[in-house]
Design a protein around this motif. Structure first.
Motif, mmCIF file in Angstrom:
data_model
loop_
_atom_site.group_PDB
_atom_site.id
_atom_site.type_symbol
_atom_site.label_atom_id
_atom_site.label_comp_id
_atom_site.label_asym_id
_atom_site.label_seq_id
_atom_site.Cartn_x
_atom_site.Cartn_y
_atom_site.Cartn_z
ATOM 1 N N GLY A 215 53.167 38.525 11.891
ATOM 2 C CA GLY A 215 54.403 38.932 11.244
ATOM 3 C C GLY A 215 55.297 37.868 11.150
ATOM 4 O O GLY A 215 55.946 37.406 10.287
ATOM 5 N N TRP A 216 55.512 37.113 12.302
ATOM 6 C CA TRP A 216 56.510 36.259 12.240
ATOM 7 C C TRP A 216 56.233 35.012 11.516
ATOM 8 O O TRP A 216 57.149 34.366 10.682
ATOM 9 C CB TRP A 216 56.849 35.409 13.677
ATOM 10 N N TRP B 5 70.290 32.831 11.280
ATOM 11 C CA TRP B 5 68.992 33.514 11.030
ATOM 12 C C TRP B 5 67.857 32.645 11.559
ATOM 13 O O TRP B 5 66.883 33.040 12.305
ATOM 14 C CB TRP B 5 69.034 34.204 9.724
ATOM 15 N N LEU B 6 67.709 31.558 11.075
ATOM 16 C CA LEU B 6 66.958 30.358 11.634
ATOM 17 C C LEU B 6 66.703 30.285 13.151
ATOM 18 O O LEU B 6 65.715 30.300 13.574
ATOM 19 C CB LEU B 6 66.843 29.316 10.676
ATOM 20 N N LEU B 7 67.945 30.179 13.756
ATOM 21 C CA LEU B 7 67.932 30.000 15.141
ATOM 22 C C LEU B 7 67.337 31.101 15.933
ATOM 23 O O LEU B 7 66.782 31.025 16.957
ATOM 24 C CB LEU B 7 69.619 29.504 15.351
ATOM 25 N N ASN C 70 60.313 44.802 23.016
ATOM 26 C CA ASN C 70 61.374 44.728 22.178
ATOM 27 C C ASN C 70 61.149 43.739 21.005
ATOM 28 O O ASN C 70 61.866 43.783 19.966
ATOM 29 C CB ASN C 70 62.764 44.520 22.782
ATOM 30 N N MET C 71 59.993 42.973 21.080
ATOM 31 C CA MET C 71 59.796 41.944 19.878
ATOM 32 C C MET C 71 59.577 42.605 18.593
ATOM 33 O O MET C 71 59.924 42.024 17.808
ATOM 34 C CB MET C 71 58.833 41.037 20.399
ATOM 35 N N ALA D 287 64.206 43.680 12.579
ATOM 36 C CA ALA D 287 65.810 43.473 12.495
ATOM 37 C C ALA D 287 65.780 41.956 11.684
ATOM 38 O O ALA D 287 66.616 41.879 10.771
ATOM 39 C CB ALA D 287 66.518 43.373 13.641
ATOM 40 N N LEU D 288 65.135 41.151 11.969
ATOM 41 C CA LEU D 288 65.163 39.734 11.325
ATOM 42 C C LEU D 288 64.666 39.887 9.817
ATOM 43 O O LEU D 288 65.121 39.169 9.189
ATOM 44 C CB LEU D 288 64.232 38.736 11.898
#
Length: 699
Positions: free
Chosen positions: A604-605, A656-658, A671-672, A678-679
């Motif tokens: 997903g990331w 957002w990138l950080l 919680n990941m 959320a991101l």
């Protein structure tokens, strides 16, 4: 594959092989594979070519082990000239099957001596595959196919290994890759085998040498048929359409071969070919026996069918033997020699007679005997005639001769020897009183001719063994037999088997004379009982028969029959091509689906970051996969942070990138998933904002 440093001699061979450099190890493996695929050719090539190829391979192996430099071009050129000259001297040509195979084997062995670069290895692989296929020019048997599958896997392993450039990968790794490639290609191979149109036999290369192998012949010297009892190889297989109790009795299984009528005292010879063009006068009675026969390659033109066949036998369309015809002596001949396993569907009448019913001029030659030969046999004939009377019928004379065989102390033996005299019948009737089937048949025919009864010799096979595994009868060369046909007024030519009078069990109960076993067979027999060996042989022959039926004898007619079973009403070769194209297309589609389903999936990331990179590239930032999220944040601040109108957007995008980078390298926790969601929400909000326009030179 260059030269390597020599290995010390103080270690064992196993340690040496394990410590060999990769070039030496790969070369030795390839040489072993080449030797394996060359080995079956040794029985078909001249002895010098096998010795020459073996010497070259051993020389190349020694160079690999010692690290010695490869020979120069002049040495290779000289060896090439020798190979070509020797091939020409042995075959009188360098083209054709035998000469071509010999030359290709020599070229493959020579090419290993200049195995320096990958290009040379590719040539060796190509020649290796060609030599592997050339083994099927001589034999398509199941053992040959199994041996060549091993050779194929060896060549594929060497080919895969040659493309693995880094380090010293283990050969097992290359073997696993080769096995996967072969497995993936197997469905394509099966589709091509089943549906590629067959316009001729698979291996339609004519033999350079059509000399017959061990077996029946158009000439019979008294004493030579006994040597066939030593040959246990299969001559033919037969399966009746009504197996079991409805099969014909054993005593009626006579398979007709050459018919011999000319006799010079020692040798019987078949009728000339011109005489064979006359039409036979065949009379049959009873119901025919329908069967399917598989005739092994004999390099002869005769079909040893069950006596007697009236209607033309059916052979597969496109068979290499050409048309069939019947001779005046009821023998069926093919147009060309039988060089492949031939399937024949026929029907025979075991109750039959043929030839003229009344005396005819053509019968006189069946009374001819050499002048001065076998005087005692002729005297015996006169004695029997005088005892029975001048008006004795042929049937009475035949009965008297058979009675003498039954009561005269004659014996049936496997080793009677060859009679070195023109008085062969005299030797049997009065001296040795023993013989194999051709001794008995020859002496009986001479006696019949001496009494004025036309007679001739028929050679072929009698009997066989029923394989309980597949219900096929197996007839071997050791079942070779000779009997007589005599002419009787009102009946025509009638079979009389004088061997049955000497040894009734030979014909009625299949009590065969067994040839002496060799050392290996005797040793095996000491540990395994006879019944187990017989069961093992039956299973093996059933498997080999299936191989011949479904692989070697898979002809165009069987392809069309397969299409009919699939629903095609009038199948043709165009239907085969359509079905082949559909099969290959289906396989390609299935492969694409499988490849897409099994390709690595992004997490997903990574999917979210990939989407961000694409959007940043459209905005004018370099967003390649090698650039980190932190670098992208810095680039966004540098590009848009100084402008008041876009400073807030640049700050939000940078944050957002950080945060994306922080999540990527954070310790795993529960919680990941929620943080990633959320991101995603924040990224959707950023996408809905107004993005700064890219600079003109970046648009």
């Amino acid at each position: 594959m260059s030269s390597t440093a020599p290995i010390s001699s103080g270690t064992s061979w196993q340690q040496k092989l394990g410590s060999l450099p990769r070039d030496a190890r790969d070369t030795l493996f390839l040489l072993a594979v080449i030797a394996w695929i060359m080995l079956p050719q040794a029985q078909h090539m001249p002895w010098w070519s096998s010795a020459f190829a073996a010497a070259l391979l051993l020389w190349r192996a020694r160079l690999a082990l010692t690290g010695t430099a490869l020979p120069g071009r002049w040495v290779l050129a000289g060896a090439l000239v020798i190979a070509i000259a020797a091939t020409w001297a042995a075959h009188k040509t360098i083209v054709g099957r035998d000469a071509g195979v010999t030359l290709v084997v020599m070229l493959l062995a020579l090419k290993t001596l200049e195995l320096r670069a990958r290009r040379d290895a590719m040539v060796v692989f190509f020649l290796g595959f060609f030599v592997l296929l050339s083994n099927f020019f001589y034999s398509q048997s199941l053992p040959t196919a199994a041996a060549m599958v091993l050779g194929l896997m060896g060549l594929l392993t060497a080919l895969v290994n040659a493309h693995m450039t880094a380090g010293k990968p283990p050969l097992m790794q290359a073997l696993r890759t080769a096995a996967k490639l072969a497995l993936w290609g197997a469905p394509v191979m099966v589709a091509l085998f089943l549906f590629f149109p067959r316009m001729a036999p698979l291996w339609g290369v004519p033999a350079d040498d059509l000399a017959g192998r061990s077996g029946l012949s158009e000439n019979m010297r008294v004493g030579e048929v006994a040597s066939l009892a030593m040959d246990d190889s299969v001559a033919l297989r037969i399966r009746f359409d009504t197996p079991g109790e409805k099969e014909p009795p054993a005593s009626t299984l006579y398979f007709r071969g050459p018919v011999l009528s000319q006799f010079d005292g020692r040798n019987w010879q078949a009728d000339p070919v011109s005489d064979a063009m006359a039409l036979p006068q065949l009379r049959v009675s009873g119901e025919p026996i329908r069967y399917q026969m598989l005739i092994e390659p004999s390099k002869r033109r005769w079909l040893t069918l069950l006596d007697a066949v009236k209607a033309e036998p059916q052979i597969p369309p496109g068979a290499s033997v050409g048309r069939l015809r019947m001779t005046a002596s009821l023998q069926w001949l093919s147009w060309r020699p039988i060089t492949d396993v031939l399937r024949v569907d026929a029907q025979s009448y075991t109750e039959f007679s043929h030839g003229p019913l009344q005396p005819a001029p053509e019968l006189k030659r069946y009374l001819q005997l050499p002048v001065g030969s076998n005087p005692r046999t002729l005297a015996l004939g006169e004695q029997l005639r005088s005892q029975l009377g001048a008006d004795a019928s042929a049937t009475a004379l035949i009965t008297a001769a058979l009675q003498r065989l039954k009561t005269g102390g004659y014996t049936y033996t496997l080793e009677p020897g060859v009679v070195n005299t023109i008085h062969t019948a005299d030797d049997f009737w009065f001296d040795s009183k023993q013989g194999f089937c051709e001794h008995i048949a020859s002496a009986f025919a001479v006696l019949m001719r001496g009494m004025g009864v036309p007679a001739r010799i028929v050679t072929g096979y009698q009997g066989g063994d029923r394989n309980r595994v597949d219900n096929y009868w197996t007839v071997r060369n050791s079942d070779a037999h000779a009997w007589t046909e005599v002419w009787i007024a009102g009946q025509g030519w009638t079979r009389v088997d004088p061997t049955a009078a000497v040894s009734p069990g030979r014909v009625g109960q299949f009590q065969r004379l067994i040839a002496p076993r060799g050392a290996i067979a005797s040793a095996v027999g000491n540990f395994v009982d006879v019944s187990t060996l017989e069961k093992m042989r039956a299973i093996w022959e059933a498997v080999n028969n299936r191989w011949n039926q479904w692989v070697i004898n898979y002809t165009q007619s069987r392809q069309l029959n397969l299409l009919q079973s699939l629903g095609f009403e009038s199948p043709s070769w165009t239907d085969l091509l359509r079905l082949l194209a559909a099969s290959l297309s289906t396989l390609a589609l299935l492969w694409l689906i499988w490849a897409r389903a099994t390709r690595p999936q992004r997490d997903g990331w990574s999917q979210l970051m990939h989407s961000a990179r694409l959007r940043l590239q459209r905005a004018g930032l370099e967003g390649g996969a090698s650039i980190s999220a932190r670098s992208l944040a810095s680039s966004a601040q540098s590009r848009w942070g100084a402008d008041a109108s876009s400073a807030s957007f640049a700050a939000a995008l940078s944050d957002w990138l950080l945060d994306m980078e922080r999540l990527r390298y954070a310790a795993p926790n529960d919680n990941m998933p929620s943080e990633l969601n959320a991101l995603r929400q924040r990224w959707r909000q950023l996408q809905r904002q107004r993005w700064p326009q890219p600079l003109p030179h970046q648009a």
